[in-house]
Design a protein around this motif. Sequence first.
Motif, mmCIF file in Angstrom:
data_model
loop_
_atom_site.group_PDB
_atom_site.id
_atom_site.type_symbol
_atom_site.label_atom_id
_atom_site.label_comp_id
_atom_site.label_asym_id
_atom_site.label_seq_id
_atom_site.Cartn_x
_atom_site.Cartn_y
_atom_site.Cartn_z
ATOM 1 N N THR A 85 0.831 -1.202 0.000
ATOM 2 C CA THR A 85 0.000 0.000 0.000
ATOM 3 C C THR A 85 0.870 1.258 0.000
ATOM 4 O O THR A 85 0.640 2.185 -0.790
ATOM 5 C CB THR A 85 -0.932 0.001 1.234
ATOM 6 O OG1 THR A 85 -1.774 -1.156 1.173
ATOM 7 C CG2 THR A 85 -1.788 1.243 1.275
ATOM 8 N N LEU A 86 1.873 1.297 0.864
ATOM 9 C CA LEU A 86 2.768 2.465 0.924
ATOM 10 C C LEU A 86 3.534 2.650 -0.379
ATOM 11 O O LEU A 86 3.671 3.769 -0.881
ATOM 12 C CB LEU A 86 3.737 2.329 2.100
ATOM 13 C CG LEU A 86 3.118 2.448 3.479
ATOM 14 C CD1 LEU A 86 4.156 2.176 4.569
ATOM 15 C CD2 LEU A 86 2.499 3.824 3.673
ATOM 16 N N VAL A 87 4.038 1.552 -0.929
ATOM 17 C CA VAL A 87 4.798 1.642 -2.176
ATOM 18 C C VAL A 87 3.901 2.094 -3.317
ATOM 19 O O VAL A 87 4.297 2.924 -4.141
ATOM 20 C CB VAL A 87 5.473 0.285 -2.504
ATOM 21 C CG1 VAL A 87 6.111 0.312 -3.884
ATOM 22 C CG2 VAL A 87 6.509 -0.056 -1.453
ATOM 23 N N LEU A 88 2.689 1.582 -3.382
ATOM 24 C CA LEU A 88 1.769 1.986 -4.445
ATOM 25 C C LEU A 88 1.365 3.455 -4.301
ATOM 26 O O LEU A 88 1.212 4.163 -5.303
ATOM 27 C CB LEU A 88 0.541 1.082 -4.464
ATOM 28 C CG LEU A 88 0.791 -0.333 -5.000
ATOM 29 C CD1 LEU A 88 -0.383 -1.248 -4.694
ATOM 30 C CD2 LEU A 88 1.078 -0.301 -6.498
ATOM 31 N N LEU A 89 1.196 3.937 -3.077
ATOM 32 C CA LEU A 89 0.916 5.360 -2.872
ATOM 33 C C LEU A 89 2.078 6.222 -3.371
ATOM 34 O O LEU A 89 1.861 7.241 -4.051
ATOM 35 C CB LEU A 89 0.634 5.650 -1.398
ATOM 36 C CG LEU A 89 -0.720 5.192 -0.874
ATOM 37 C CD1 LEU A 89 -0.764 5.305 0.651
ATOM 38 C CD2 LEU A 89 -1.843 5.996 -1.507
ATOM 39 N N ALA A 90 3.303 5.820 -3.055
ATOM 40 C CA ALA A 90 4.479 6.566 -3.529
ATOM 41 C C ALA A 90 4.579 6.509 -5.051
ATOM 42 O O ALA A 90 4.908 7.509 -5.702
ATOM 43 C CB ALA A 90 5.745 5.998 -2.894
ATOM 44 N N THR A 91 4.268 5.347 -5.617
ATOM 45 C CA THR A 91 4.293 5.195 -7.074
ATOM 46 C C THR A 91 3.274 6.114 -7.728
ATOM 47 O O THR A 91 3.571 6.795 -8.708
ATOM 48 C CB THR A 91 4.013 3.725 -7.456
ATOM 49 O OG1 THR A 91 4.959 2.876 -6.790
ATOM 50 C CG2 THR A 91 4.103 3.512 -8.951
ATOM 51 N N GLY A 92 2.077 6.149 -7.171
ATOM 52 C CA GLY A 92 1.035 7.017 -7.707
ATOM 53 C C GLY A 92 1.411 8.485 -7.604
ATOM 54 O O GLY A 92 1.164 9.262 -8.532
ATOM 55 N N LEU A 93 2.030 8.872 -6.500
ATOM 56 C CA LEU A 93 2.444 10.258 -6.322
ATOM 57 C C LEU A 93 3.496 10.653 -7.362
ATOM 58 O O LEU A 93 3.382 11.695 -8.004
ATOM 59 C CB LEU A 93 2.985 10.468 -4.904
ATOM 60 C CG LEU A 93 3.484 11.870 -4.575
ATOM 61 C CD1 LEU A 93 2.360 12.894 -4.691
ATOM 62 C CD2 LEU A 93 4.089 11.901 -3.181
ATOM 63 N N LEU A 94 4.506 9.809 -7.540
ATOM 64 C CA LEU A 94 5.540 10.108 -8.530
ATOM 65 C C LEU A 94 4.942 10.155 -9.935
ATOM 66 O O LEU A 94 5.241 11.061 -10.720
ATOM 67 C CB LEU A 94 6.676 9.086 -8.466
ATOM 68 C CG LEU A 94 7.803 9.310 -9.483
ATOM 69 C CD1 LEU A 94 8.468 10.673 -9.278
ATOM 70 C CD2 LEU A 94 8.831 8.191 -9.394
ATOM 71 N N LEU A 95 4.083 9.207 -10.250
ATOM 72 C CA LEU A 95 3.443 9.205 -11.569
ATOM 73 C C LEU A 95 2.583 10.445 -11.782
ATOM 74 O O LEU A 95 2.545 10.997 -12.891
ATOM 75 C CB LEU A 95 2.588 7.950 -11.735
ATOM 76 C CG LEU A 95 3.280 6.743 -12.341
ATOM 77 C CD1 LEU A 95 2.394 5.511 -12.231
ATOM 78 C CD2 LEU A 95 3.677 6.987 -13.772
ATOM 79 N N ALA A 96 1.902 10.887 -10.754
ATOM 80 C CA ALA A 96 1.073 12.098 -10.869
ATOM 81 C C ALA A 96 1.943 13.315 -11.178
ATOM 82 O O ALA A 96 1.588 14.138 -12.032
ATOM 83 C CB ALA A 96 0.271 12.315 -9.589
ATOM 84 N N VAL A 97 3.084 13.417 -10.516
ATOM 85 C CA VAL A 97 4.003 14.535 -10.772
ATOM 86 C C VAL A 97 4.537 14.457 -12.200
ATOM 87 O O VAL A 97 4.545 15.454 -12.938
ATOM 88 C CB VAL A 97 5.159 14.539 -9.742
ATOM 89 C CG1 VAL A 97 6.259 15.508 -10.144
ATOM 90 C CG2 VAL A 97 4.629 14.870 -8.361
ATOM 91 N N LEU A 98 4.988 13.280 -12.608
ATOM 92 C CA LEU A 98 5.527 13.111 -13.958
ATOM 93 C C LEU A 98 4.459 13.366 -15.024
ATOM 94 O O LEU A 98 4.731 13.991 -16.057
ATOM 95 C CB LEU A 98 6.122 11.709 -14.121
ATOM 96 C CG LEU A 98 7.333 11.399 -13.235
ATOM 97 C CD1 LEU A 98 7.741 9.945 -13.379
ATOM 98 C CD2 LEU A 98 8.494 12.324 -13.559
ATOM 99 N N THR A 99 3.255 12.891 -14.775
ATOM 100 C CA THR A 99 2.162 13.081 -15.738
ATOM 101 C C THR A 99 1.809 14.557 -15.854
ATOM 102 O O THR A 99 1.535 15.045 -16.958
ATOM 103 C CB THR A 99 0.931 12.252 -15.326
ATOM 104 O OG1 THR A 99 1.331 10.883 -15.232
ATOM 105 C CG2 THR A 99 -0.192 12.385 -16.326
ATOM 106 N N THR A 100 1.833 15.275 -14.751
ATOM 107 C CA THR A 100 1.583 16.717 -14.795
ATOM 108 C C THR A 100 2.616 17.402 -15.689
ATOM 109 O O THR A 100 2.269 18.259 -16.515
ATOM 110 C CB THR A 100 1.613 17.319 -13.378
ATOM 111 O OG1 THR A 100 0.609 16.676 -12.595
ATOM 112 C CG2 THR A 100 1.379 18.818 -13.401
#
Length: 196
Positions: A85-100
């Motif tokens: 769960t923690l790793v997936l949250l971090a993955t989603g956060l990084l992907l959100a920044v990169l996608t922006t």
Amino acid sequence: MSYLSLGLAAALWCVFAASAWSKLRSRAAQRAFADSLRPLPLLPGRLVGPAAAAVTAAEAAIVLGLGWSVVAALAGRAGAGPAATLVLLATGLLLAVLTTGVVLAVRRRTGVRCACFGAAERPLGRRHVVRNGLLLAGVAVALVDVVAGAAHRPAPAGAAVALLAGVLGAVVLIRLDDLVDLFLPIGAPPPARREP
């Protein structure tokens, strides 16, 4: 982890491993990645190098975290769910920044080339936004599945199929530019001008 979240975690692991490796393989590769960020109007020039290093470090950390989560799930470890769960949250956060960043580059028509998996010939475009959207959707589905699902040790055959499906999906996402170019129609060359 269920077979679904196991396959998605494997796909995310492959994508981030390929991305991190493309930047970590040499100093020149890391410099090329930083140089690809310079035309983006997101950061002052002095912060581009540190931002590139931070993205690379975050990708490497996600590779380690996703890898541990998959191995822990395969071994039936009790803490696999909360760690995933923690790793997936971090993955989603990084992907959100990169996608922006990708969306802003596409909207502003900067012509920046995608350096996600090394040097690329095509500038960032809608296909990269779609790819990142698919990755974000994968993170969201895996996260919901891990949080809502009961922890159980997957059967070896099912785990093998889930992992293979994840790897194949990752290959498609990593090679998306090549696949799109392969299936897009090639435009006819402009007609030659006749001399008077």
